[in-house]
Scaffold this motif. Sequence first.
Motif, PDB file in Angstrom:
ATOM      1  N   LEU A 240       0.802  -1.227   0.000  1.00  0.00           N
ATOM      2  CA  LEU A 240       0.000   0.000   0.000  1.00  0.00           C
ATOM      3  C   LEU A 240       0.839   1.283   0.000  1.00  0.00           C
ATOM      4  CD1 LEU A 240      -2.836  -0.957   2.518  1.00  0.00           C
ATOM      5  CD2 LEU A 240      -3.123  -0.475   0.101  1.00  0.00           C
ATOM      6  N   PHE A 241       2.130   1.168   0.259  1.00  0.00           N
ATOM      7  CA  PHE A 241       2.922   2.393   0.421  1.00  0.00           C
ATOM      8  C   PHE A 241       3.428   2.927  -0.919  1.00  0.00           C
ATOM      9  CE2 PHE A 241       3.260  -0.015   4.377  1.00  0.00           C
ATOM     10  CZ  PHE A 241       2.724   0.925   5.245  1.00  0.00           C
ATOM     11  N   PRO A 242       3.043   4.159  -1.263  1.00  0.00           N
ATOM     12  CA  PRO A 242       3.575   4.754  -2.487  1.00  0.00           C
ATOM     13  C   PRO A 242       5.051   5.095  -2.311  1.00  0.00           C
ATOM     14  CG  PRO A 242       1.609   5.904  -1.704  1.00  0.00           C
ATOM     15  CD  PRO A 242       2.068   5.021  -0.602  1.00  0.00           C
ATOM     16  N   THR A 243       5.775   5.243  -3.409  1.00  0.00           N
ATOM     17  CA  THR A 243       7.185   5.633  -3.322  1.00  0.00           C
ATOM     18  C   THR A 243       7.265   7.143  -3.077  1.00  0.00           C
ATOM     19  OG1 THR A 243       7.270   6.079  -5.673  1.00  0.00           O
ATOM     20  CG2 THR A 243       7.836   3.838  -4.981  1.00  0.00           C
ATOM     21  N   ALA A 244       8.473   7.607  -2.734  1.00  0.00           N
ATOM     22  CA  ALA A 244       8.665   9.048  -2.480  1.00  0.00           C
ATOM     23  C   ALA A 244       8.311   9.861  -3.727  1.00  0.00           C
ATOM     24  CB  ALA A 244      10.113   9.294  -2.070  1.00  0.00           C
ATOM     25  N   VAL A 245       8.657   9.340  -4.886  1.00  0.00           N
ATOM     26  CA  VAL A 245       8.359  10.057  -6.139  1.00  0.00           C
ATOM     27  C   VAL A 245       6.840  10.166  -6.326  1.00  0.00           C
ATOM     28  CG1 VAL A 245       8.603   9.983  -8.667  1.00  0.00           C
ATOM     29  CG2 VAL A 245      10.509   9.285  -7.195  1.00  0.00           C
ATOM     30  N   GLU A 246       6.134   9.065  -6.031  1.00  0.00           N
ATOM     31  CA  GLU A 246       4.667   9.087  -6.191  1.00  0.00           C
ATOM     32  C   GLU A 246       4.026  10.089  -5.231  1.00  0.00           C
ATOM     33  OE1 GLU A 246       3.790   4.566  -7.837  1.00  0.00           O
ATOM     34  OE2 GLU A 246       4.159   4.866  -5.705  1.00  0.00           O
ATOM     35  N   TRP A 247       4.544  10.164  -4.001  1.00  0.00           N
ATOM     36  CA  TRP A 247       4.029  11.152  -3.042  1.00  0.00           C
ATOM     37  C   TRP A 247       4.250  12.556  -3.580  1.00  0.00           C
ATOM     38  CZ3 TRP A 247       0.581  10.380   0.378  1.00  0.00           C
ATOM     39  CH2 TRP A 247       0.541   9.234   1.157  1.00  0.00           C
ATOM     40  N   ARG A 248       5.496  12.798  -4.053  1.00  0.00           N
ATOM     41  CA  ARG A 248       5.854  14.138  -4.521  1.00  0.00           C
ATOM     42  C   ARG A 248       4.971  14.547  -5.710  1.00  0.00           C
ATOM     43  NH1 ARG A 248       9.596  15.303  -7.982  1.00  0.00           N
ATOM     44  NH2 ARG A 248      10.675  13.319  -7.794  1.00  0.00           N
ATOM     45  N   ARG A 249       4.763  13.610  -6.613  1.00  0.00           N
ATOM     46  CA  ARG A 249       3.961  13.924  -7.803  1.00  0.00           C
ATOM     47  C   ARG A 249       2.478  14.132  -7.459  1.00  0.00           C
ATOM     48  NH1 ARG A 249       5.397   9.893 -12.707  1.00  0.00           N
ATOM     49  NH2 ARG A 249       3.463  10.813 -13.430  1.00  0.00           N
ATOM     50  N   SER A 250       2.051  13.613  -6.324  1.00  0.00           N
ATOM     51  CA  SER A 250       0.618  13.692  -5.984  1.00  0.00           C
ATOM     52  C   SER A 250       0.253  14.920  -5.158  1.00  0.00           C
ATOM     53  CB  SER A 250       0.205  12.448  -5.181  1.00  0.00           C
ATOM     54  OG  SER A 250       0.510  11.295  -5.891  1.00  0.00           O
ATOM     55  N   THR A 251       1.235  15.516  -4.475  1.00  0.00           N
ATOM     56  CA  THR A 251       0.913  16.582  -3.518  1.00  0.00           C
ATOM     57  C   THR A 251       0.157  17.740  -4.170  1.00  0.00           C
ATOM     58  OG1 THR A 251       2.935  15.966  -2.408  1.00  0.00           O
ATOM     59  CG2 THR A 251       1.916  18.004  -1.682  1.00  0.00           C
ATOM     60  N   ALA A 252       0.739  18.322  -5.214  1.00  0.00           N
ATOM     61  CA  ALA A 252       0.089  19.479  -5.847  1.00  0.00           C
ATOM     62  C   ALA A 252      -1.268  19.107  -6.467  1.00  0.00           C
ATOM     63  CB  ALA A 252       1.020  20.090  -6.889  1.00  0.00           C
ATOM     64  N   PRO A 253      -1.381  17.963  -7.175  1.00  0.00           N
ATOM     65  CA  PRO A 253      -2.708  17.602  -7.700  1.00  0.00           C
ATOM     66  C   PRO A 253      -3.781  17.459  -6.618  1.00  0.00           C
ATOM     67  CG  PRO A 253      -1.043  16.283  -8.800  1.00  0.00           C
ATOM     68  CD  PRO A 253      -0.343  17.048  -7.711  1.00  0.00           C
ATOM     69  N   ILE A 254      -3.380  16.989  -5.431  1.00  0.00           N
ATOM     70  CA  ILE A 254      -4.366  16.852  -4.342  1.00  0.00           C
ATOM     71  C   ILE A 254      -4.888  18.238  -3.947  1.00  0.00           C
ATOM     72  CG2 ILE A 254      -4.586  16.291  -1.877  1.00  0.00           C
ATOM     73  CD1 ILE A 254      -2.755  13.846  -2.423  1.00  0.00           C
ATOM     74  N   ILE A 255      -3.960  19.193  -3.799  1.00  0.00           N
ATOM     75  CA  ILE A 255      -4.368  20.552  -3.403  1.00  0.00           C
ATOM     76  C   ILE A 255      -5.229  21.175  -4.506  1.00  0.00           C
ATOM     77  CG2 ILE A 255      -3.527  22.852  -2.702  1.00  0.00           C
ATOM     78  CD1 ILE A 255      -2.710  20.631  -0.729  1.00  0.00           C
ATOM     79  N   ARG A 256      -4.758  21.064  -5.756  1.00  0.00           N
ATOM     80  CA  ARG A 256      -5.530  21.641  -6.871  1.00  0.00           C
ATOM     81  C   ARG A 256      -6.894  20.967  -6.990  1.00  0.00           C
ATOM     82  NH1 ARG A 256      -0.344  21.991  -9.616  1.00  0.00           N
ATOM     83  NH2 ARG A 256      -0.567  19.842 -10.335  1.00  0.00           N
ATOM     84  N   GLY A 257      -6.918  19.641  -6.869  1.00  0.00           N
ATOM     85  CA  GLY A 257      -8.187  18.901  -6.952  1.00  0.00           C
ATOM     86  C   GLY A 257      -9.145  19.339  -5.855  1.00  0.00           C
ATOM     87  N   GLY A 258      -8.589  19.551  -4.663  1.00  0.00           N
ATOM     88  CA  GLY A 258      -9.417  20.003  -3.541  1.00  0.00           C
ATOM     89  C   GLY A 258     -10.054  21.346  -3.825  1.00  0.00           C
ATOM     90  N   PHE A 259      -9.277  22.254  -4.398  1.00  0.00           N
ATOM     91  CA  PHE A 259      -9.781  23.595  -4.706  1.00  0.00           C
ATOM     92  C   PHE A 259     -10.874  23.513  -5.781  1.00  0.00           C
ATOM     93  CE2 PHE A 259      -9.597  27.523  -7.216  1.00  0.00           C
ATOM     94  CZ  PHE A 259      -9.899  28.444  -6.223  1.00  0.00           C
ATOM     95  N   VAL A 260     -10.558  22.788  -6.865  1.00  0.00           N
ATOM     96  CA  VAL A 260     -11.528  22.640  -7.966  1.00  0.00           C
ATOM     97  C   VAL A 260     -12.824  22.018  -7.431  1.00  0.00           C
ATOM     98  CG1 VAL A 260     -12.018  21.311 -10.088  1.00  0.00           C
ATOM     99  CG2 VAL A 260      -9.834  22.474  -9.833  1.00  0.00           C
ATOM    100  N   GLY A 261     -12.678  20.968  -6.631  1.00  0.00           N
ATOM    101  CA  GLY A 261     -13.846  20.262  -6.113  1.00  0.00           C
ATOM    102  C   GLY A 261     -14.714  21.151  -5.253  1.00  0.00           C
ATOM    103  N   PHE A 262     -14.088  21.900  -4.339  1.00  0.00           N
ATOM    104  CA  PHE A 262     -14.888  22.733  -3.430  1.00  0.00           C
ATOM    105  C   PHE A 262     -15.648  23.802  -4.214  1.00  0.00           C
ATOM    106  CE2 PHE A 262     -15.714  26.213  -0.494  1.00  0.00           C
ATOM    107  CZ  PHE A 262     -16.362  25.521   0.519  1.00  0.00           C
ATOM    108  N   VAL A 263     -14.961  24.462  -5.137  1.00  0.00           N
ATOM    109  CA  VAL A 263     -15.617  25.513  -5.928  1.00  0.00           C
ATOM    110  C   VAL A 263     -16.761  24.917  -6.747  1.00  0.00           C
ATOM    111  CG1 VAL A 263     -15.283  27.210  -7.778  1.00  0.00           C
ATOM    112  CG2 VAL A 263     -13.562  26.966  -5.996  1.00  0.00           C
ATOM    113  N   MET A 264     -16.521  23.751  -7.357  1.00  0.00           N
ATOM    114  CA  MET A 264     -17.579  23.110  -8.151  1.00  0.00           C
ATOM    115  C   MET A 264     -18.769  22.727  -7.264  1.00  0.00           C
ATOM    116  SD  MET A 264     -16.860  23.086 -11.318  1.00  0.00           S
ATOM    117  CE  MET A 264     -18.132  21.983 -11.883  1.00  0.00           C
TER     118      MET A 264
END
Lengths: 495, 154
Positions: A240-264
């Motif tokens: 279940l554990f993502p690699t460090a690269v996968e974490w790094r690549r996911s951080t900004a999309p999570i924040i952006r997705g959160g913003f898009v989702g809330f506004v929508m």
Amino acid sequence: MDALQGIVNGFSVALTATNILMCFLGCLLGTIVGVLPGLGPVGAMALLIPSTYILGPTSAMIMLSGIFYGAMYGGSTTSILLNVPGEAASVVTAIDGHQMARRGRAGAALTIAAFGSFIAGTLGIVALMFFAPPLAALALSFGAPEYFSLALLGLIFLSQLGGGSPLKAYLMAGFGLLLGTIGTDLMSGLTRFTFGNVDLSQGIELVPVAMGLYGISEVLLIAERITGIPQVIKVKLRELFPTAVEWRRSTAPIIRGGFVGFVMGLIPGPAAILSTFIAYALEKRISKHPEEFGKGAIEGVAGPESANNAATAGSMVPLLALGIPFAPPTAMLMSALTIHGVQPGPLFMKQCPDIFWGVIASMYIGNVVLLILNLPLVSVFASIMRIPQHLLMGMILVLCLVGSFSINNSFLDVYILVAMGLGGYVLRKLKFDMAPLILGLVLGPMIEKTFRQALYMARGDLWLLLQRPITATLLASGVAVILLSAYLRRRRSRK
Amino acid sequence: MAAKIQKVCYLIFLVIGILYLLGSLLLPIGALATPKGGLFPLLVAIFLIGMSTALIAGFVKGSPVAVEAVEDFPEGKDRHRVLAVAIALILYALLLKPIGYLLSTVGLMGAIVHLLGLRGWIRVALAAILTGVLSYCLFALILDVPLPRGEVFP
């Protein structure tokens, strides 16, 4: 009461034994519903509203909200492991999530989906906490014309943004409004379209209609295609554990997705679904490796999964602050409140602070519960798909039938349930969207009441109503959306 | 087949709209300054008629908003199965009042689990009786939810 004081009070309500249990139950049921393709949170909420009679309104709302946001978590599981989206809002997750699973990265995709949902969901609740009170305060200055135009705008947006033919969606909305006029007119006491039936004079209940359209019709759709038990990709805990690269690549999309989702979520329409498509398109556009999308890009899981959870928090804002649901799941929540004798609206926060803040606080707790439930137990949830369909559908039928009858102890509700189920099956095959019908039925009485009050206020002068700035802006927005959508549709068909 | 049903569906909504319009005209409508209980239904009826007429016209002209790609309805055995489930549901609704929850639910469950793939009469009967009896115990006896008792077989 400011937001911080309110949330402290909310936690004192949400952390009672009953409410923790209801929150856990709602999250568990939501996850199960999210895993199972078909029923969806609206159908599940409709099924369970009658069982909340024995609870208080706060506990009922906590459980039903848990189903709503819990379904967003569960939907990703089958999308990733089976390429079968349990929820419409998880369709996009399947694109890259299942590709990751085929490459042996199912565990990482599930963890990122769960953490993304948790982070964006929590950020969404923080925004809800600070956004709803000022909006409710602003709404206190709203009169009947503003409420009428806002509810009408909700119906227009939902019909336009549903994705299918807007004319069909408007037809459904119109039919929902028609159903909403059956019964006693609350302003004059006049009985309308009841044909002398005493049960009908109470009006058409939302629960049998929603259960029929989403539950019974699903049983008929399942009856069309009896399938075997699907093969589920197994995930071990250590995977279940993502690699460090996968974490790094996911951080900004999570924040952006959160913003898009809330506004929508704040905008009327199928926010949870639309936000996932927008988040996916956004991530693909700004990615340095757009060619990886569709082949297992982790950003394609992180962005949409974060968006659909934040959207659920966003869509609670209009319900809690204005008392107007903009989507079917929040319409079910409003129905539940009304059944429990609570009237949502701008005074809701002041009159029922325990429910308002209790529900918000429970959403924080629920997100933690969901994170704990969804990661270690992911294989357990995925194995729900192994329950034979005949047993599952049998259970859904029993719940629908008992639930419908128990609302008013009326056979009429059972007849409505069956009629809506059969009609819903045909309409779903013909690509009619059920959401405008549900919203039309819920908002219909409010639209009629505020429309008539507005006409009384303006002494029949419609021009006078348009001179109110908020009313004019809302109605103009509705017209603009219709025109813009028609223009885009025409341009697309010319191409 | 699906396209034909689509057209019939639009026509049904048109008929519903017209009947609803006639019904709303029987109600007091009032004036714009003093709207009565019939005004809003009248407007909704006009809206319904307008939308269904636009869809019928679009269908005739082949406009994409009216002639959307729809799902095909099942054929052969699959269609019979869906029809059988639909008939079972209608019979259930009709029989619930005279024979009550327990008997009608056992009957419905037997039909549904068999139609949805459970084979072997003993297994079907067992599944139907267990679902009916357990749900009765859960709702009526434990949760105290009132269930229909039946007029002929209480």
